[in-house]
Design a protein around this motif. Sequence first.
Motif, PDB file in Angstrom:
ATOM      1  N   UNK A   1       0.811  -1.216   0.000  1.00 40.16           N
ATOM      2  CA  UNK A   1       0.000   0.000   0.000  1.00 40.16           C
ATOM      3  C   UNK A   1       0.845   1.268   0.000  1.00 40.16           C
ATOM      4  N   UNK A   2       2.111   1.187   0.423  1.00 37.60           N
ATOM      5  CA  UNK A   2       2.960   2.377   0.459  1.00 37.60           C
ATOM      6  C   UNK A   2       3.988   2.348  -0.668  1.00 37.60           C
ATOM      7  N   UNK A   3       3.517   2.133  -1.881  1.00 39.26           N
ATOM      8  CA  UNK A   3       4.422   2.080  -3.033  1.00 39.26           C
ATOM      9  C   UNK A   3       3.750   2.691  -4.261  1.00 39.26           C
ATOM     10  N   UNK A   4       4.592   3.172  -5.161  1.00 38.80           N
ATOM     11  CA  UNK A   4       4.118   3.747  -6.420  1.00 38.80           C
ATOM     12  C   UNK A   4       4.957   3.181  -7.559  1.00 38.80           C
ATOM     13  N   UNK A   5       4.483   3.352  -8.783  1.00 41.83           N
ATOM     14  CA  UNK A   5       5.214   2.867  -9.951  1.00 41.83           C
ATOM     15  C   UNK A   5       6.113   3.956 -10.522  1.00 41.83           C
ATOM     16  N   UNK A   6       7.240   3.550 -11.094  1.00 37.56           N
ATOM     17  CA  UNK A   6       8.054   4.476 -11.858  1.00 37.56           C
ATOM     18  C   UNK A   6       7.375   4.762 -13.206  1.00 37.56           C
ATOM     19  N   UNK A   7       7.828   5.810 -13.865  1.00 41.55           N
ATOM     20  CA  UNK A   7       7.277   6.182 -15.169  1.00 41.55           C
ATOM     21  C   UNK A   7       8.408   6.352 -16.179  1.00 41.55           C
ATOM     22  N   UNK A   8       8.081   6.093 -17.426  1.00 39.29           N
ATOM     23  CA  UNK A   8       8.985   6.350 -18.541  1.00 39.29           C
ATOM     24  C   UNK A   8       8.163   6.972 -19.666  1.00 39.29           C
ATOM     25  N   UNK A   9       8.589   8.139 -20.108  1.00 38.41           N
ATOM     26  CA  UNK A   9       7.856   8.869 -21.154  1.00 38.41           C
ATOM     27  C   UNK A   9       6.391   9.060 -20.768  1.00 38.41           C
ATOM     28  N   UNK A  10       6.170   9.309 -19.485  1.00 40.01           N
ATOM     29  CA  UNK A  10       4.826   9.597 -19.010  1.00 40.01           C
ATOM     30  C   UNK A  10       3.953   8.389 -18.739  1.00 40.01           C
TER      31      UNK A  10
ATOM     32  N   UNK B   1       3.315   4.588 -16.775  1.00 42.47           N
ATOM     33  CA  UNK B   1       3.793   3.784 -15.648  1.00 42.47           C
ATOM     34  C   UNK B   1       4.507   2.517 -16.113  1.00 42.47           C
ATOM     35  N   UNK B   2       5.489   2.108 -15.345  1.00 42.60           N
ATOM     36  CA  UNK B   2       6.290   0.929 -15.660  1.00 42.60           C
ATOM     37  C   UNK B   2       5.836  -0.193 -14.721  1.00 42.60           C
ATOM     38  N   UNK B   3       5.134  -1.181 -15.269  1.00 41.64           N
ATOM     39  CA  UNK B   3       4.503  -2.213 -14.451  1.00 41.64           C
ATOM     40  C   UNK B   3       5.366  -3.474 -14.356  1.00 41.64           C
ATOM     41  N   UNK B   4       5.698  -3.917 -13.149  1.00 47.70           N
ATOM     42  CA  UNK B   4       6.428  -5.183 -12.985  1.00 47.70           C
ATOM     43  C   UNK B   4       5.649  -6.390 -13.503  1.00 47.70           C
ATOM     44  N   UNK B   5       4.312  -6.302 -13.485  1.00 48.00           N
ATOM     45  CA  UNK B   5       3.486  -7.431 -13.914  1.00 48.00           C
ATOM     46  C   UNK B   5       3.853  -7.903 -15.317  1.00 48.00           C
TER      47      UNK B   5
ATOM     48  N   UNK C   1      11.642  -1.379 -10.766  1.00 46.61           N
ATOM     49  CA  UNK C   1      11.542  -1.206  -9.328  1.00 46.61           C
ATOM     50  C   UNK C   1      10.386  -0.287  -8.960  1.00 46.61           C
ATOM     51  N   UNK C   2       9.788  -0.553  -7.838  1.00 40.09           N
ATOM     52  CA  UNK C   2       8.669   0.249  -7.341  1.00 40.09           C
ATOM     53  C   UNK C   2       9.211   1.390  -6.493  1.00 40.09           C
ATOM     54  N   UNK C   3       8.531   2.526  -6.539  1.00 40.06           N
ATOM     55  CA  UNK C   3       8.969   3.704  -5.787  1.00 40.06           C
ATOM     56  C   UNK C   3       8.455   3.604  -4.352  1.00 40.06           C
ATOM     57  N   UNK C   4       9.380   3.628  -3.423  1.00 39.12           N
ATOM     58  CA  UNK C   4       9.035   3.514  -2.008  1.00 39.12           C
ATOM     59  C   UNK C   4       8.763   4.895  -1.406  1.00 39.12           C
ATOM     60  N   UNK C   5       7.784   4.974  -0.532  1.00 42.99           N
ATOM     61  CA  UNK C   5       7.570   6.189   0.238  1.00 42.99           C
ATOM     62  C   UNK C   5       6.983   5.797   1.589  1.00 42.99           C
TER      63      UNK C   5
ATOM     64  N   UNK D   1      18.550   4.884  -5.913  1.00 52.86           N
ATOM     65  CA  UNK D   1      17.705   5.992  -6.352  1.00 52.86           C
ATOM     66  C   UNK D   1      17.711   6.199  -7.864  1.00 52.86           C
ATOM     67  N   UNK D   2      18.427   5.351  -8.602  1.00 51.70           N
ATOM     68  CA  UNK D   2      18.528   5.537 -10.058  1.00 51.70           C
ATOM     69  C   UNK D   2      17.155   5.367 -10.723  1.00 51.70           C
ATOM     70  N   UNK D   3      16.845   6.260 -11.631  1.00 53.13           N
ATOM     71  CA  UNK D   3      15.560   6.211 -12.338  1.00 53.13           C
ATOM     72  C   UNK D   3      15.586   5.143 -13.430  1.00 53.13           C
ATOM     73  N   UNK D   4      14.420   4.578 -13.695  1.00 55.31           N
ATOM     74  CA  UNK D   4      14.270   3.578 -14.750  1.00 55.31           C
ATOM     75  C   UNK D   4      14.430   4.226 -16.121  1.00 55.31           C
ATOM     76  N   UNK D   5      15.283   3.643 -16.966  1.00 53.78           N
ATOM     77  CA  UNK D   5      15.463   4.146 -18.337  1.00 53.78           C
ATOM     78  C   UNK D   5      15.240   3.075 -19.396  1.00 53.78           C
ATOM     79  N   UNK D   6      15.047   1.831 -18.971  1.00 56.71           N
ATOM     80  CA  UNK D   6      14.835   0.727 -19.898  1.00 56.71           C
ATOM     81  C   UNK D   6      15.008  -0.592 -19.175  1.00 56.71           C
TER      82      UNK D   6
END
Length: 437
Positions: free
Chosen positions: A133-142, A144-148, A301-305, A236-241
Amino acid sequence: MRRVCLTLPTHRACPDTIRAVAEEAAHGARHFDVEVHLLILDSSQAPVLAGHRQVVAALPRVPGVVVHHLDETAQRAFLRGAIARSGAAEGAAGPERMLGLMLPSRVSYGACTNRAFLFAEALGCASVHRRDSDSRYQHLDGEPVFPLHHELTALGRPAAEVAGLVSRSRLDPAYAHRPVALVGGSFVGEMSVDVEEIRRLDPLVYEDVIGLSVPDGYPEIWRRNLITESFRGAGTAAYTGDLTTLTTVSPTRVDMCNIALAREVYGRVPLPPATDTIGSDYFLLHLVHDARLPGVLHNRHIVNFHTGERRSDSGFLAYQLRFAKFLLAAPHLHSVYAGTTAAGESLLDTGGGLRASAVADLVRESTRLDPLENAERLDVVERSYRKLGGRYAEAADFLAARRERLIDEVREDMAEFALLIDAWEPLARETASKGIA
């Protein structure tokens, strides 16, 4: 059509996460020949639960996605019936005790996921895909990047087939015939807020405390590396591919907010139902690794907060209790993991499934450890926290007042885990494809 379970256990307000995970479910249904069962197991208090119901009711209907939102009353009714029908609670456990292990009154990271496993069995699903519940998805080119996406691509397929679909393979060819049992990534962003504060206040105290989580006998350079990497995820590296690796996945490289397991794993062995104990839900990741079952490691990777509650005084104290129990559970779990590492492929039966009885024996053996070690561990924690002062000194007082009870609780947690393992396969069999209505 293959059914899969994308699950979100929660005990707090997370409307945005519900919407985001629903989008992930829709992505899976659109891009794969699967029916995605979005399973929200909700232990929230009434006002939050009501808000979640409104969010769920407003979700757009998507072909191939079936949403289940179950409060604790519905979960309890399902579990009580399944336990009674399976006969799994006969003997030492008893139905009420078994129900308590599946749905305890206190927070249990393992128990909430075990419930997801059983509901997935009832729904006829081939896999469970877990989010927090305390996680968000990264984005690429606007977008969301889904692990599924990676999970559905690889899970359950022979590793030899998956080898051509990943960026690289580091899997021993001897295991190429086995199906992929686990797909996972980690998190990026904030490390654990309370642990980070310890590191910032006193790096030497941080080493002393986090060092309690490292198994005895590790070479000093390995020990320091583990301390450095603990609680940091993927940085902390952002997803690029995409970068995907076919391998036997190390439990230290993935996080339970970003994991998928095949039913051949969780249908045999559950997670420890220990209450107020972080890290207890990583148990199956160790089994999959030690049994040499193939997995895929990815970088979606999922964004933790951290929620506001985690930054409050009550949230701080609750986490320190869960962290202390994690450190006290470590010797017991390390004992089990030493046994599973030594057992290796002998953890599997002739059909390639985990041998639950072998795991239960190792768990029971761990309850015979000398409690003196945990008394000494609490000494380290209390001494370190008093050195930090402030609210950490208050946490030291809180833990000291519960000293003997905590040591006994951790041992009892392992004994009850062994009972649950004994009962698990009959319970899973009884539950399989029976539905949850």
